[in-house]
Each structure stands twice: as C-alpha cells, then as structure tokens.
Design a protein around this motif. Sequence first.
Motif, PDB file in Angstrom:
ATOM      1  N   LYS A 160       0.843  -1.197   0.000  1.00 16.39           N
ATOM      2  CA  LYS A 160       0.000   0.000   0.000  1.00 16.39           C
ATOM      3  C   LYS A 160       0.876   1.245   0.000  1.00 16.39           C
ATOM      4  CE  LYS A 160      -4.193  -1.699   2.208  1.00 16.39           C
ATOM      5  NZ  LYS A 160      -4.866  -1.810   3.504  1.00 16.39           N
ATOM      6  N   ALA A 161       1.922   1.206   0.836  1.00 15.66           N
ATOM      7  CA  ALA A 161       2.830   2.357   0.898  1.00 15.66           C
ATOM      8  C   ALA A 161       3.449   2.600  -0.472  1.00 15.66           C
ATOM      9  CB  ALA A 161       3.907   2.115   1.948  1.00 15.66           C
ATOM     10  N   ALA A 162       3.908   1.531  -1.113  1.00 17.99           N
ATOM     11  CA  ALA A 162       4.519   1.677  -2.438  1.00 17.99           C
ATOM     12  C   ALA A 162       3.529   2.294  -3.423  1.00 17.99           C
ATOM     13  CB  ALA A 162       4.999   0.315  -2.942  1.00 17.99           C
ATOM     14  N   ARG A 163       2.284   1.819  -3.366  1.00 21.08           N
ATOM     15  CA  ARG A 163       1.264   2.355  -4.278  1.00 21.08           C
ATOM     16  C   ARG A 163       1.026   3.829  -4.006  1.00 21.08           C
ATOM     17  NH1 ARG A 163      -2.345  -1.393  -6.549  1.00 21.08           N
ATOM     18  NH2 ARG A 163      -3.112   0.383  -7.738  1.00 21.08           N
ATOM     19  N   SER A 164       0.895   4.198  -2.737  1.00 27.49           N
ATOM     20  CA  SER A 164       0.614   5.593  -2.420  1.00 27.49           C
ATOM     21  C   SER A 164       1.781   6.487  -2.817  1.00 27.49           C
ATOM     22  CB  SER A 164       0.303   5.760  -0.931  1.00 27.49           C
ATOM     23  OG  SER A 164       1.488   5.789  -0.168  1.00 27.49           O
ATOM     24  N   LEU A 165       2.975   5.909  -2.908  1.00 27.21           N
ATOM     25  CA  LEU A 165       4.153   6.705  -3.266  1.00 27.21           C
ATOM     26  C   LEU A 165       4.363   6.774  -4.779  1.00 27.21           C
ATOM     27  CD1 LEU A 165       6.485   5.396  -0.448  1.00 27.21           C
ATOM     28  CD2 LEU A 165       5.468   7.650  -0.586  1.00 27.21           C
ATOM     29  N   GLY A 166       3.444   6.174  -5.523  1.00 26.77           N
ATOM     30  CA  GLY A 166       3.488   6.349  -6.974  1.00 26.77           C
ATOM     31  C   GLY A 166       3.833   5.104  -7.766  1.00 26.77           C
ATOM     32  N   ALA A 167       3.980   3.962  -7.112  1.00 28.85           N
ATOM     33  CA  ALA A 167       4.291   2.734  -7.833  1.00 28.85           C
ATOM     34  C   ALA A 167       3.001   2.064  -8.300  1.00 28.85           C
ATOM     35  CB  ALA A 167       5.071   1.780  -6.935  1.00 28.85           C
ATOM     36  N   GLY A 168       2.979   1.652  -9.556  1.00 29.30           N
ATOM     37  CA  GLY A 168       1.844   0.868 -10.030  1.00 29.30           C
ATOM     38  C   GLY A 168       1.903  -0.518  -9.405  1.00 29.30           C
ATOM     39  N   PRO A 169       0.872  -1.338  -9.617  1.00 30.53           N
ATOM     40  CA  PRO A 169       0.850  -2.658  -8.975  1.00 30.53           C
ATOM     41  C   PRO A 169       2.108  -3.482  -9.279  1.00 30.53           C
ATOM     42  CG  PRO A 169      -1.206  -2.234 -10.156  1.00 30.53           C
ATOM     43  CD  PRO A 169      -0.303  -1.086 -10.458  1.00 30.53           C
TER      44      PRO A 169
END
Lengths: 376, 263
Positions: free
Chosen positions: B156-165
């Motif tokens: 979730k953190a990675a996604r919120s920081l701009g990483a796609g799935p």
Amino acid sequence: MNALSPDRQGNMAGAKSHDLKLRDLSKKYDQHGEEYAVHDMNLDVVKGEFVSFLGPSGSGKTTTLMMIAGFESLTSGDIEIDGRSIAGFPPEKRNIGMVFQNYALFPKMTVANNIGFPLKMRGISGNERTQAVERLLNLVDLPGYGHRYPRQLSGGQQQRVALARALVFGPNILLLDEPMGALDRKLREQLQMELKKLQRSLGITTIYVTHDQEEAMVLSDRIVIMDQGKVQQVGTPSEVYYQPANSFAAKFLGVANMIAGEVVRESRAGGIGKAAVAGAELHFYSANAVPKGAKVDLFLRPECIALDGHGDGADKLEGKIESAIFVGEATRVTVRLSDGTLMNVTNSNSSGFVEFAVGNDVTLSWDRGRALALTG
Amino acid sequence: MTAALFYPLSLMVWRSFSDPELGFQHYLRLAEQPVYLRITLTTLEVSAIVTLACLLIGYPVAYAASNRGPRMRLILLATVMMPFWTSLLVRTYAFMVILGQGGPFTSLFDILAWQEPPRLIYNRFGAILGMIYVMLPFMVMTIFAVTSEIDANYRKAARSLGAGPWRAFTDVYLPQSYPGITGGVLLVFIVSIGFYVTPALLGGRKETFIAQVIQLNVQEIINWGFAAGLAVVLLIVTMTLLLVYDRLLGHESVMRPRGVGSE
C-alpha cells in the motif's frame, strides 16, 4: 495534477495548498447488507488545514482515510481535490502522501532509498533525486542518516523518515494513520509539536487519523468526531470540547458530567431553558429548540463547576464529597448528588491549595447557561 | 547431535578410501569412466529444471495463498498439502497410470486422432513431471512461510508513493520474499539431487540419477566402497553449488543469519 513542480523548484515550503471535499461518502462492505462502515460523510477541508478524524475503533475513520488514499472503493459519493474527483484514480495516480501505522518503511532499502522511492517512481534520478532526499532528511532533522536501514533507527526516527518519504514528491494532501501509536508518551508529545510546526510551514492540507483525543486537540485546526460510520461533530478543538453536539461527542472528548433531567421551561434554538434535575431546577443552554417535557442530559465540564462557590444567579446543586485527589495544578473531586449521580469537579489550585474532606456536604455551582442540554 | 550426524558421514568418507583396500581406486574409476560424469550432469540438470519449474509454479501459489484472503489460503494450501499425506510410491505409480499407455492422456489423443500420442513417461519429461509434483509442496510452503509474514501495508505504501501494482511487486514485495525463494530453491534442489524412486519409475534409461547408481552398488553389486565414493562426490558437488549460490545471493543466504553482514 502537476504535483512535482514545487519539488523540482526545490521550494517545498511554497507548495500550493489543495482543498479536499468528501461528498456523501459511503462505504458498505456487504453490498446487500444494511451495515455501513461509513455513512453519508460530508466534509470540506480547506487549503492548508489540519483535520483529525477522531473516534473509537470501528468508527469508520480509517476506512474513510483508505478511501481518500484509494485503497478502499466507494460504495457511493465522491472525493474531490480542488474540485476534481479523484475517486476513479488508483492510489499511485492520486498524488497523496501517506504515513502508515508502523510506518511501512521498506526494510530492504536504506533510508535514502526509501525517501527517494517516490521520486524513482516518477522517473526522477541522479543528482536531482539525491538532492531532494538530502533536503528532506534535513527537513525532518535526520541529516546523514541516508545510508542506514530502517531497522537501525528508533521508532521516532522511523516516523520522521516515513514523513519525509510521504512529503518528498510534493503531494497534494498528506494523510497520517495513527502514526504515533507505537511511541511512548514523551516522544509523542515532542513529535506532535514537530509535526504541527512542519505542517504549518509547508502549508500542506493534512488528514490525521487517531483515537487519542488529546493528540487530536493538540494538532488539529478542526476535529471530526466519528462513531459507527457517522460524523458526530465537526469543529475546532474548543468547539467540540465545550459545545459537543451530542452525548457521544461529549463523553468521547475529555471528562464529561451528564445529569439526566426533564425540561420544565422550553428553549428555542440557541436559547436558555430550565430543567428539573436531581431535585433542583437548573438553567441550560440549548443549540436546538427543546419543548417542555423533553428528556435532556445537562452537560458540564469538570473545570466549569465551582465548589462552595458563590455569585448571584448561579445554578446550584447539593452533594457529598466522595473523593478528592490532589494532582498538582488542581484537585479532582468527585461529588455524589442526592439522586445518586456522580459528578467530577476539577478545582483549580490557582489561588492556593484547598483541602476537601471526604464525606462533607458541598455545593456545586456554575454560571447560568454553562450547562448544555444534549438530546442525542 | 553433531556427533550423531558426523559419525556416519565420516564412516562413509573413510569407506570410500578403504573398502576393499586402501587407495583412490574408486575415485580414479569415477574420473576415468565418462558415464559417471554424464550421470552427475543429468542429475544436476534435471534437478535444476525441476527446481526452476517448482519456483515458477510455486511462487504464484504462495503469493495467492498469502494475499487473496483466508478462504483462498485454505483452498490452496489444502490442495498443495493433500498429496503429502499419500505415500511417495503410491503417487508415483498413480502417475504411471495417468500418463502411461491406455491412460486418460493417451486415450484423449487417440480420440482426437492426432497422430501418435506422445510418450509422457519413461523419458526425461516423465521424470521431471513426477519430481515437480513431489517437490512443489516444499517450494510452496517455504515461500509461503515468508510471504505470509509480509505486511500488506508495504505494498500500500509503495502504491501511495506512486508505484503501479507491478512496480510495487517487483521493487518492494519481491525483495522481501527473497529469503523464501532462496530457502525453497535450496531445499528443492538438494532433495532433488538425491532423488531415487521417481526418476527410476517415471524416467527412461537416460535419466539415471546418482542415487540409483548408489543403490545399485549397495544392494546388487555389493561394492560399498564405490557407493561411498559416489556419495562423497554427490556431497562435494552439492556443497560446492551451495557455496556458489551463497556467494551469488550475498546476505540473503540461509548460511548467515538474516540481517547480519548487510550493513
């Protein structure tokens, strides 16, 4: 959403603020069920504002935060940043900075790589990234910590790294999910002050989720009190403290005295009425119109009540002292009323210590209109 | 405990030099006859293919079991573990029935009238398929032990920081699952190298494993010294590979405790 521009200019403090609107936001986990995790939530957060979602677990505060971040779908309603809906965007396209409970720092990456991660994802590399990371490390007061791994940092330092990581890409808004939960009290108070200062200087619109009422009061411009998926009250800390909208808000924030009574003289909205309470007739202020005969709870904060007080026109109640605890700046006295209600009174020691003997009769008094009638 | 493990091992090493007489004759024979080199290479090659296949199939299974809710977890793990409760021999014979002449697969080919049905057993394909089937649970369980502990908040953190799935998976999730992959690969590969029953029953003559030759020398030829020599070679090859593997993977290794030596 041109989120990167402030960061590229190396001018985070000048980042333009964004507003956030929640429109009839609802969340049901079971589509066919009747149970709402969040029900018809409406909220306007203005640019640069610090708003806390305060409530017990299961109140819907975290669910709402996750909907804003994009990790929970909406059952109905909309979320807007600067008037544009973001509800259809995946999390990575929302440009929202988020600090997670327990921080979720990537354990296999150094502090510098953690903070640089959002920049890497945006295709920013080399010097530009290195400099941005350095600047953020300075901002959160951790210069020279870039090469360490998260597990080599203390809880407070980890929290700051998580904050730096959530800010480095110049997010539109900042979300924090109980980020102080794992820290001890003293450190928490210090970090609260730092966070508040940082948030002010950056002017970033911030949503903070907590179940700690003191934390919410210290940090927030406004507090949203939530319970069972519904907003109970929205207001500044002093508003929600002294003018709770209902008995839940009153009891959740601080210590509340609630005396059950029946209205004997009706009140219009924003007027003064009278209620029969514990053998006496007392004045009350009511935000809403209350008819004669209605059942109400009279609400009073402990520090608003004087013991053996005087002053004309003051409302009075008789009782017996059950306990008295000296805590330094004040003495906390509990008084049993004739109808059995227990009242908490905080007697300030501002003009010297007064001894209260347990078992003595005592008169409680307060200014007319101090007592608030709550119907819900 | 160490002594209990070490005693038979040292006995074996000693025997390879001393049975029936003192000297290097077993090792000379191993070096001189290319058949043993070929068998060793076959063993390693088939084991490597089996390990890779188990990883490619097992990782998604472990991933799904870790991330797709408690019901999916139960279904997947039960499915993976079920064969474990049956004997290896029974399972191998079952494979012979399913894949062999007149079994469901060849019958299906007959019905569809598509040339000759391909041979599915008594060749490399059969040996590999059978071994994958046996080894898959080891791979899944080893990876699952690690992936089930990875907090969902990291992604979730990675996604919120701009990483796609996909980036969230490759940059954040995958590195955290390396210890599971390392462990699973080691376990499957080492157990595979010592395989005996499955390649013997499902493989062809070309898929002879070292363990089969050892068994032949112990039980039929009664040349314990040579069998011991083969076992020592197998041991040395395995340990060499382990060391190389450890070097390549640096601090993620099972040989050093996690988190040490990476600063």
